[in-house]
Design an enzyme around this catalytic site. Structure first.
Site, PDB file in Angstrom:
ATOM      1  N   ARG A   1       0.842  -1.200   0.000  1.00  0.00           N
ATOM      2  CA  ARG A   1       0.000   0.000   0.000  1.00  0.00           C
ATOM      3  C   ARG A   1       0.872   1.242   0.000  1.00  0.00           C
ATOM      4  O   ARG A   1       2.094   1.180   0.166  1.00  0.00           O
ATOM      5  CB  ARG A   1      -0.942   0.009   1.204  1.00  0.00           C
ATOM      6  CG  ARG A   1      -0.232  -0.083   2.541  1.00  0.00           C
ATOM      7  CD  ARG A   1      -1.213  -0.160   3.682  1.00  0.00           C
ATOM      8  NE  ARG A   1      -0.528  -0.186   4.966  1.00  0.00           N
ATOM      9  CZ  ARG A   1      -1.125   0.049   6.131  1.00  0.00           C
ATOM     10  NH1 ARG A   1      -2.420   0.336   6.162  1.00  0.00           N
ATOM     11  NH2 ARG A   1      -0.447   0.001   7.251  1.00  0.00           N
TER      12      ARG A   1
ATOM     13  N   ILE B   1       3.112   4.454  -0.510  1.00  0.00           N
ATOM     14  CA  ILE B   1       4.289   4.755  -1.334  1.00  0.00           C
ATOM     15  C   ILE B   1       4.932   3.480  -1.847  1.00  0.00           C
ATOM     16  O   ILE B   1       5.340   3.393  -3.011  1.00  0.00           O
ATOM     17  CB  ILE B   1       5.295   5.607  -0.524  1.00  0.00           C
ATOM     18  CG1 ILE B   1       4.702   7.003  -0.270  1.00  0.00           C
ATOM     19  CG2 ILE B   1       6.627   5.714  -1.252  1.00  0.00           C
ATOM     20  CD1 ILE B   1       5.477   7.831   0.738  1.00  0.00           C
TER      21      ILE B   1
ATOM     22  N   ARG C   1       3.545  -7.220   6.027  1.00  0.00           N
ATOM     23  CA  ARG C   1       3.232  -8.093   7.164  1.00  0.00           C
ATOM     24  C   ARG C   1       2.025  -8.964   6.842  1.00  0.00           C
ATOM     25  O   ARG C   1       1.960 -10.129   7.218  1.00  0.00           O
ATOM     26  CB  ARG C   1       2.967  -7.237   8.412  1.00  0.00           C
ATOM     27  CG  ARG C   1       2.865  -8.054   9.688  1.00  0.00           C
ATOM     28  CD  ARG C   1       2.710  -7.162  10.906  1.00  0.00           C
ATOM     29  NE  ARG C   1       3.897  -6.351  11.128  1.00  0.00           N
ATOM     30  CZ  ARG C   1       4.086  -5.596  12.207  1.00  0.00           C
ATOM     31  NH1 ARG C   1       3.157  -5.535  13.140  1.00  0.00           N
ATOM     32  NH2 ARG C   1       5.180  -4.880  12.347  1.00  0.00           N
TER      33      ARG C   1
ATOM     34  N   ASP D   1       7.620  -9.737   9.018  1.00  0.00           N
ATOM     35  CA  ASP D   1       7.660  -8.727  10.071  1.00  0.00           C
ATOM     36  C   ASP D   1       9.094  -8.219  10.112  1.00  0.00           C
ATOM     37  O   ASP D   1       9.993  -8.912  10.575  1.00  0.00           O
ATOM     38  CB  ASP D   1       7.254  -9.324  11.417  1.00  0.00           C
ATOM     39  CG  ASP D   1       7.251  -8.297  12.548  1.00  0.00           C
ATOM     40  OD1 ASP D   1       7.800  -7.188  12.350  1.00  0.00           O
ATOM     41  OD2 ASP D   1       6.732  -8.606  13.629  1.00  0.00           O
TER      42      ASP D   1
ATOM     43  N   ALA E   1       8.155   0.268   4.559  1.00  0.00           N
ATOM     44  CA  ALA E   1       7.295  -0.142   5.665  1.00  0.00           C
ATOM     45  C   ALA E   1       7.420   0.877   6.787  1.00  0.00           C
ATOM     46  O   ALA E   1       8.525   1.265   7.166  1.00  0.00           O
ATOM     47  CB  ALA E   1       7.698  -1.530   6.163  1.00  0.00           C
ATOM     48  N   GLY E   2       6.288   1.324   7.318  1.00  0.00           N
ATOM     49  CA  GLY E   2       6.349   2.306   8.398  1.00  0.00           C
ATOM     50  C   GLY E   2       5.028   2.424   9.123  1.00  0.00           C
ATOM     51  O   GLY E   2       3.961   2.153   8.561  1.00  0.00           O
TER      52      GLY E   2
ATOM     53  N   SER F   1      11.104  10.712   6.144  1.00  0.00           N
ATOM     54  CA  SER F   1      10.026  11.685   6.265  1.00  0.00           C
ATOM     55  C   SER F   1      10.613  13.055   6.538  1.00  0.00           C
ATOM     56  O   SER F   1      11.663  13.178   7.183  1.00  0.00           O
ATOM     57  CB  SER F   1       9.087  11.303   7.417  1.00  0.00           C
ATOM     58  OG  SER F   1       8.175  12.358   7.696  1.00  0.00           O
TER      59      SER F   1
ATOM     60  N   TYR G   1       8.100   9.263  16.238  1.00  0.00           N
ATOM     61  CA  TYR G   1       8.132   9.024  14.789  1.00  0.00           C
ATOM     62  C   TYR G   1       9.298   9.790  14.163  1.00  0.00           C
ATOM     63  O   TYR G   1      10.040   9.255  13.335  1.00  0.00           O
ATOM     64  CB  TYR G   1       6.797   9.464  14.175  1.00  0.00           C
ATOM     65  CG  TYR G   1       6.708   9.274  12.680  1.00  0.00           C
ATOM     66  CD1 TYR G   1       6.485   8.012  12.133  1.00  0.00           C
ATOM     67  CD2 TYR G   1       6.813  10.360  11.814  1.00  0.00           C
ATOM     68  CE1 TYR G   1       6.389   7.838  10.762  1.00  0.00           C
ATOM     69  CE2 TYR G   1       6.709  10.192  10.436  1.00  0.00           C
ATOM     70  CZ  TYR G   1       6.502   8.930   9.921  1.00  0.00           C
ATOM     71  OH  TYR G   1       6.410   8.755   8.567  1.00  0.00           O
TER      72      TYR G   1
ATOM     73  N   HIS H   1      -0.853  11.721   0.067  1.00  0.00           N
ATOM     74  CA  HIS H   1      -2.116  11.002   0.237  1.00  0.00           C
ATOM     75  C   HIS H   1      -1.857   9.506   0.450  1.00  0.00           C
ATOM     76  O   HIS H   1      -1.585   8.767  -0.509  1.00  0.00           O
ATOM     77  CB  HIS H   1      -3.018  11.208  -0.980  1.00  0.00           C
ATOM     78  CG  HIS H   1      -3.648  12.555  -1.053  1.00  0.00           C
ATOM     79  ND1 HIS H   1      -3.615  13.349  -2.186  1.00  0.00           N
ATOM     80  CD2 HIS H   1      -4.328  13.285  -0.119  1.00  0.00           C
ATOM     81  CE1 HIS H   1      -4.249  14.478  -1.954  1.00  0.00           C
ATOM     82  NE2 HIS H   1      -4.682  14.475  -0.710  1.00  0.00           N
TER      83      HIS H   1
END
Length: 237
Positions: free
Chosen positions: A12, A14, A34, A56, A84-85, A135, A148, A182
């Site tokens: 899902r 990015i 996962r 995982d 993954a985040g 980020s 985060y 988004h």
């Protein structure tokens, strides 16, 4: 060199956009998440002989097994994307310790473990390319996202150090640092209010970030770089 790419967090957001773009460019993809069903759905949408795996990233044994399976069924991985985040936004004084640990494990330790496994393969074949998705919060900070931000800021320091370690083996390591994009992670945010602070006046789309990821994956003379993709948000912070 075969173009085999592992996209962690590829089901899902990015990561999925990266997988879609790379499939169109002729890469063979391993879509890893996962949730195996989500990974299978994303891989199936790509067409071709792309594969899905469940992993995982915070568990080293899981990561090692996944790389063994990828090598067995796709060949040696020479491109790696860590997308993954998770986030658990809260003021620090209200943040549960378990939420701190889960963010650090998924966002930072997980990328360390996948990079460790990938680099071992890439050293044997004398080349490879890694992009870790960070980020803008890891560079500029944001109230309510101290943990985060720490996980994503740590990812920058880790990636730059690793880039120095493996450059002589012709392995490149870079970071893409998105702003507001988004995704499921941002769907609860007050977009109308937040986009007033973005010079380009809107949230980004996942495919726009994916283009930046692929640019760094394929740029043979760029390593240790942090590419900010934020519509100019950093100019205002």
């Amino acid at each position: 060199m075969d173009k085999v790419c592992a996209v962690f967090g590829g089901s899902r957001g990015i990561g999925r956009a990266v997988a879609q773009l790379m499939a169109r460019k002729g890469y063979r993809l391993a879509v890893i998440a996962r949730n195996l069903e989500g990974a299978k759905a994303a891989a199936g949408d790509l067409g071709g002989d792309h594969l899905a795996f469940s992993c995982d990233v915070a568990k080293e044994h899981d990561v090692q097994n996944t790389f063994e399976e990828m090598e067995k069924h796709l060949g040696r991985v020479n491109f790696l994307v860590n997308a993954a985040g998770i986030n658990r936004d809260s003021l620090l004084v209200r943040t549960k310790t378990e939420d701190m640990v889960s963010q650090l494990h998924t966002n930072l330790l997980g990328s360390m473990l996948t990079c460790k496994a990938a680099v071992r393969t890439m050293i044997r074949q004398q080349g490879g390319s890694i992009v870790n998705v960070g980020s803008i919060v890891g560079l500029k900070g944001n109230s309510g996202q101290s943990v985060y931000g720490a996980s994503k800021g740590g990812l920058v320091g880790f990636s730059r150090a690793l880039a120095k370690e493996v450059a002589r083996k012709k392995i490149r390591v870079n970071v893409v640092a998105p702003g507001f994009v988004h995704t499921d992670m941002t769907k609860e945010l007050k977009e109308e209010h937040l986009k007033k602070n973005i010079p380009l006046g809107r949230f980004g789309e996942t495919l726009e970030v994916a283009h930046a990821v692929v640019f760094l994956l394929e740029s043979p003379y760029v390593t240790g770089h942090v590419l900010v993709v934020d519509g100019g948000l950093q100019l205002m912070l």
